[in-house]
Motif scaffolding. Structure first.
Motif: not given
Length: 250
Positions: A4-14, A24-30, A40-46, A52-56
């Motif tokens: 999961t990439v938190a901040g997925a639409t920023g300069v680094i995140g994209t 070849g890995h699966q990405v969840t863009a957050a 607020t925590g909205k949507g984080l659990d999903a 397995e890995v979160i990148i903030d």
């Protein structure tokens, strides 16, 4: 691997999200625009379900006053809590070279709080501190605007391409947690005033840069080496001239 990439639409995140997919890995863009609010925590659990890995790579919208501190404290606590609930095995976060030396600045004090929260969480982690991105040079120059000139300090920096930072984050995400700090910088060293002159000339901007050792950098006066990484930093390959040539053609 699910990442999961938190901040997925920023300069680094994209760039990071695309690198991970190409590896070849699966990405969840957050990100907020994608319905995930780390404040607020909205949507984080999903977003972290099965991860397995979160990148903030989130960042505060404002660098001054208490806004950055409020952001990083709330965001990091929520991300860590969600990571714990999801059983995430590796928490990887992007920070800034020089953070411990610059805590007089609101922004860098906030980044130090972020780092401390991650270390205190007892979760396996890696913190990557990066030097300033080439992509943010324009914004850095603007902080020194004073009428028709820019007043900037001569303190040294080794700026780096965002693409090189994203590549190292991808590498770190697919490896074992360091439970420590890594650093990355670009291959060349410049004074902040010097890099401003280079950038303005490349953009045919005739405004002048005045070298002013007392000019602040995000609210703090710099020593010559405050923004330089340690001896063990990863040195990226893309030079400023190459990045400028490419960016001018876009």
């Amino acid at each position: 691997m699910n990442i999961t990439v938190a901040g997925a639409t920023g300069v680094i995140g994209t760039r990071l999200s695309e690198n991970i997919r190409q590896s070849g890995h699966q990405v969840t863009a957050a990100s907020l625009s994608l319905g995930v609010d780390t404040i607020t925590g909205k949507g984080l659990d999903a977003a972290l379900a099965g991860t397995e890995v979160i990148i903030d790579v989130t960042n505060a919208a404002s660098f001054g006053d208490s806004a950055a501190l409020d952001f990083f404290r709330a965001s990091t606590r929520n991300l860590l809590a969600a990571a714990s609930e999801a059983g995430v095995r590796h928490y990887l976060a992007l920070s800034v070279v020089g953070t411990p030396r610059l805590v007089e600045s609101d922004y860098f004090r906030a980044k130090m709080v972020q780092e401390n929260l991650i270390r205190a969480s007892k979760r396996p982690y890696t913190i990557l501190r990066s030097t300033q991105f080439y992509e943010f040079i324009s914004g850095l120059i603007d902080t020194g605007a004073d009428g028709d000139v820019f007043r900037l300090p001569p303190a040294f920096m080794k700026p780096v391409a965002a693409g090189d930072v994203a590549a190292l984050l991808t590498e770190l995400a697919t490896g074992a947690p360091l439970d420590g700090i890594a650093e990355i910088s670009g291959p060349e060293q410049f004074g902040i005033d010097e890099i401003a002159r280079i950038y303005l000339a490349a953009n045919e901007d005739e405004r002048q840069v005045v070298t002013d050792p007392s000019a602040s950098y995000f609210g703090v006066e710099l020593t010559d080496d405050a923004l330089l990484p340690g001896a063990g930093a990863r040195v990226a390959t893309e030079k400023l001239s190459d990045w400028l040539y490419q960016s001018m053609g876009e």
